[in-house]
Design a protein around this motif. Structure first.
Motif, mmCIF file in Angstrom:
data_model
loop_
_atom_site.group_PDB
_atom_site.id
_atom_site.type_symbol
_atom_site.label_atom_id
_atom_site.label_comp_id
_atom_site.label_asym_id
_atom_site.label_seq_id
_atom_site.Cartn_x
_atom_site.Cartn_y
_atom_site.Cartn_z
ATOM 1 N N ILE A 129 25.622 -29.317 -20.863
ATOM 2 C CA ILE A 129 26.167 -29.149 -22.213
ATOM 3 C C ILE A 129 25.714 -27.795 -22.759
ATOM 4 N N LYS A 130 26.675 -26.999 -23.264
ATOM 5 C CA LYS A 130 26.365 -25.675 -23.796
ATOM 6 C C LYS A 130 26.268 -25.669 -25.311
ATOM 7 N N ASP A 131 26.959 -26.591 -25.973
ATOM 8 C CA ASP A 131 26.947 -26.634 -27.441
ATOM 9 C C ASP A 131 25.627 -27.227 -27.922
ATOM 10 N N SER A 132 24.966 -26.514 -28.837
ATOM 11 C CA SER A 132 23.652 -26.978 -29.320
ATOM 12 C C SER A 132 23.768 -28.269 -30.117
ATOM 13 N N ASN A 133 24.867 -28.414 -30.871
ATOM 14 C CA ASN A 133 25.035 -29.645 -31.653
ATOM 15 C C ASN A 133 25.191 -30.850 -30.738
ATOM 16 N N ARG A 134 25.964 -30.676 -29.684
ATOM 17 C CA ARG A 134 26.138 -31.764 -28.729
ATOM 18 C C ARG A 134 24.828 -32.049 -27.985
ATOM 19 N N GLN A 135 24.076 -30.985 -27.713
ATOM 20 C CA GLN A 135 22.778 -31.190 -27.069
ATOM 21 C C GLN A 135 21.829 -31.978 -27.983
ATOM 22 N N THR A 136 21.848 -31.643 -29.281
ATOM 23 C CA THR A 136 21.012 -32.363 -30.231
ATOM 24 C C THR A 136 21.411 -33.839 -30.295
ATOM 25 N N LYS A 137 22.703 -34.106 -30.329
ATOM 26 C CA LYS A 137 23.186 -35.485 -30.354
ATOM 27 C C LYS A 137 22.795 -36.228 -29.085
#
Length: 268
Positions: free
Chosen positions: A35-43
């Motif tokens: 996963i490259k998106d930080s928001n998706r990584q946080t989720k």
């Protein structure tokens, strides 16, 4: 290793759920690398954190089951189960450390600590200093105010609990005092009732003795009267009976009167 262990059905079910969560954590961290998106990584990290909390709960439940079955199992089986539990705690600690690594790489600011309880590693002082150093002065002030507010609220809740406890204690003491006084009155009333019962018993006994005495006197008088009547009857029927003495105060029957005729004297 799980297949070689002797487990109860309940313990085997818990063990299987922990292993399923570990597999989900392994797959989740592998997916997190893609996963490259930080928001998706946080989720994704939040979901994995939830999995780790569930593992913590299951490990505690497994520990309780092992302790409950410790008496029934042989020492070898208990040792194997405890070793399996320790290996699971180590594996969970590795996922916790991996999560910290991803959190640091994402640059997230750690506001609350992730506590996994006994047997699980906790954040060290160096990590807390590192998080504080990454915050600005205003953020540090806000965090300090928030902590103070939370502390004040906790103190107020504690004060409310203490006041409620004192109030309950006062009410309990008042209730106990009232019940003690009531018990004292009941004891006094019981003593009075017992004394009255004793007096009544004595009175009943005295009345019984008096009634028995009266009955004896009446029976004796009745016999005397019957005897007197019998004597009178006998005297009336057979007045010449000398075997029966005259009753004092009772006149003897009058003798038969002979009528005398006046006859002229005869001269010889």
């Amino acid at each position: 290793m799980a297949t070689d262990l002797q487990m109860s059905p309940q313990l085997e079910q818990i063990h299987g759920e922990i292993r399923d969560n570990f597999r989900a954590l392994s797959n989740g961290f592998q997916k997190l690398d893609k996963i490259k998106d930080s928001n998706r990584q946080t989720k994704q990290l939040e979901e994995l954190t939830g999995r780790m909390r569930e593992c913590k709960r299951l490990i505690k439940e497994m520990d309780r089951e092992i302790k409950d079955e410790e008496v029934r199992n042989p020492p070898e089986v208990n040792k194997q189960l405890n070793d399996e539990k320790q290996s699971m705690i180590k594996e969970l600690n590795s996922y916790v450390a991996l999560r910290k690594t991803y959190m640091n790489s994402l640059g997230n600011k750690k506001v609350e600590l992730f506590d996994l309880g006994a047997g699980v590693s906790e954040p060290t002082a160096d990590e807390n200093v590192q998080v504080a150093s990454s915050m600005s002065n205003q953020e540090l002030i806000d965090a300090g105010k928030k902590t103070m507010d939370e502390t004040d609220q906790a103190i107020k809740r504690s004060q409310m609990v203490v006041e409620q406890t004192i109030e309950v204690g006062t009410q309990t003491a008042t209730t106990l005092k009232g019940q003690t006084d009531q018990m004292g009155r009941i004891v006094n009333e019981l003593d009075t009732i017992q004394f009255s019962i004793k007096k009544a018993s004595q009175l009943v006994k005295e009345i019984g003795r008096q009634v028995a005495t009266d009955k004896c006197i009446m029976l004796f008088l009745f016999l005397i009267v019957c005897g007197v009547i019998a004597i009178i009857v006998v005297k009336v029927v057979n007045p010449n009976n000398k075997d029966i003495r005259d009753i004092p105060g009772l006149a003897p029957p009058a003798p038969a009167r002979r009528l005398l005729s006046l006859q002229a004297p005869e001269h010889f």
